[in-house]
Enzyme design. Structure first.
Site, PDB file in Angstrom:
ATOM      1  N   PRO A   2      39.717  43.003  38.839  1.00 33.18           N
ATOM      2  CA  PRO A   2      39.815  42.218  40.072  1.00 33.18           C
ATOM      3  C   PRO A   2      41.249  41.925  40.496  1.00 33.18           C
ATOM      4  O   PRO A   2      42.016  41.343  39.743  1.00 33.18           O
ATOM      5  CB  PRO A   2      39.083  40.918  39.727  1.00 33.18           C
ATOM      6  CG  PRO A   2      38.675  41.011  38.305  1.00 33.18           C
ATOM      7  CD  PRO A   2      39.183  42.258  37.719  1.00 33.18           C
ATOM      8  N   GLU A   3      41.599  42.336  41.694  1.00 37.64           N
ATOM      9  CA  GLU A   3      42.872  41.995  42.308  1.00 37.64           C
ATOM     10  C   GLU A   3      42.544  41.214  43.577  1.00 37.64           C
ATOM     11  O   GLU A   3      41.404  40.791  43.757  1.00 37.64           O
ATOM     12  CB  GLU A   3      43.686  43.266  42.608  1.00 37.64           C
ATOM     13  CG  GLU A   3      43.943  44.103  41.355  1.00 37.64           C
ATOM     14  CD  GLU A   3      44.762  45.365  41.615  1.00 37.64           C
ATOM     15  OE1 GLU A   3      45.521  45.390  42.603  1.00 37.64           O
ATOM     16  OE2 GLU A   3      44.618  46.321  40.845  1.00 37.64           O
TER      17      GLU A   3
END
Length: 277
Positions: A2-3
Site C-alpha cells: 500500500p502506497e
DNA sequence: TTAAATTCCTGTAAGC
DNA sequence: TGCTTACAGGAATTTA
C-alpha cells in the site's frame, strides 16, 4: 504494497461506513502491532469513542475521534501487507488477524497483517510526533498547492539519488517503491541521479508525472501487485498499467530494450537506460 | 545534517 | 518431492 493511492482507496471506502460509529469493544490480539500507547491502555482509551472523520496523510489512515482542532486520532499504517476491513461479525476470521474493533452498527473493523510491518497508534498528532511515533511528513503530492517549484526546492539541496528522495516521507509523503519507479520512467529521469543534479525542467516533468500517476492510480483503486486489497477484499486495477515496476529484464514499452535492475536506497529499482537520462 | 546499512517478518519461488 | 535459501519492502534504528 500500500502506497498513497491504495491508502486513499481504503480510507475513502471506509469513511461513509465509519463516520458516526462508536467503538463498543476493542480486542488487540497481537500486542506488538500497537505502538502507542501500551496495548492495554489503547484498548481502554479507544472503547466508547465515536469516529467523527476519516482522512489520509501520506500512507497513514487517520480516524478522528473528536471534533476539535487537535483531535485524538486512531492512526493505522498498513506497512507492506496490512489490510483494514469493515465486515459483518459472522465473517470467518482470516489468518494473521491482529486487532478487532466492534462498532455500534454491529459491524467489525478488522486489522490483518501477515508480515506485521504495519502499526496502530492512538493519540493526538502533536503527542505522536513528540513521542517519535509519527514522522514529520512532507507535502502531499496530490495537493494542488504542491508545485514543481516546491519539489525543486526539496531536491536540489540533496545529493542522494532521486529515487531515495522520492521514498523519503519527509521529502514527499506517500510515495513507495512502485510509484517512485513509475514516475521516474514517465518523467524520463534516471532514478540514480543525485537530486541536486536535476534541472528545473526535469523536476517539472517529475512533478507532473508523479501527480498524474497518483491521480490515475487513485481512479483505478490502486495497484494489487502483492497482497494489497481494499476495504472489501477486492483488488485494484492500476497494476495492469505499470510500465517498469516488476518488469526488470523485460523489454521497455517505449524503446524495446531490456529494462535495467539496480538497487537504490535498499530497494529494487527498475528503469530504462536509454529512455531515462 | 545527511546518507547508507541494518533490522523486523513471513509467504513465495527458485535451486538443488 | 522435499528441503534450503534468497527475496520482497516501509520505516525505525544504527552507523559512518
Amino acid at each position: 504494497m500500500p502506497e498513497l493511492p491504495e491508502v486513499e482507496t481504503v480510507a475513502a471506502d471506509l469513511r461513509p461506513h465509519l463516520v458516526g460509529r462508536t467503538v463498543t469493544a476493542c480486542d488487540v490480539r497481537f500486542p506488538t502491532i500497537v505502538r502507542h500507547p501500551e496495548p492495554a491502555r489503547f484498548e481502554v482509551e479507544l472503547t466508547g469513542r465515536r469516529i467523527e472523520a476519516v482522512s489520509r496523510r501520506g500512507k497513514y489512515i487517520l480516524h478522528h475521534l473528536d471534533l476539535c482542532a487537535s483531535p485524538l486520532l486512531l492512526v493505522v499504517h498498513l506497512g507492506m501487507t496490512g489490510q483494514l476491513r469493515y465486515v459483518p461479525p459472522e465473517t470467518p476470521e482470516p489468518d494473521h488477524l491482529h486487532a478487532v474493533l466492534d462498532l455500534d452498527d454491529g459491524h467489525q473493523l478488522r486489522y490483518r497483517d501477515t508480515r506485521r510491518f504495519g502499526r496502530l497508534l492512538l493519540g493526538t498528532e502533536a503527542e505522536l510526533v513528540a513521542a517519535g511515533k509519527l514522522p514529520r511528513l512532507g507535502p502531499e503530492p496530490v495537493d494542488p498547492g504542491f508545485t514543481a517549484s516546491d519539489l525543486y526546492r526539496r531536491l536540489h539541496v540533496r545529493r542522494a539519488p532521486v529515487k531515495a528522495l522520492l521514498l523519503d516521507q519527509m521529502v514527499v509523503a506517500g510515495v513507495g517503491n512502485i510509484y517512485a519507479d513509475e514516475s521516474c520512467f514517465r518523467a524520463r529521469v534516471r532514478p540514480d541521479r543525485p537530486g541536486s543534479s536535476l534541472s528545473r525542467p526535469a523536476v517539472g516533468r517529475l512533478h507532473g508525472a508523479l501527480a498524474g500517476l497518483l491521480h490515475e492510480a487513485i481512479a483505478n483503486r490502486g495497484s494489487s501487485v502483492d497482497s494489497y486489497r481494499d476495504a472489501w477484499g477486492e483488488m485494484g486495477d492500476q497494476q495492469h498499467l505499470l510500465q517498469v515496476y516488476g518488469r526488470g529484464g523485460k523489454p521497455c514499452f517505449r524503446c524495446g530494450r531490456p529494462l535495467a535492475v539496480v538497487r537504490l536506497a535498499g530497494r529494487t529499482t527498475v528503469f530504462c537506460r536509454r529512455c531515462q537520462r
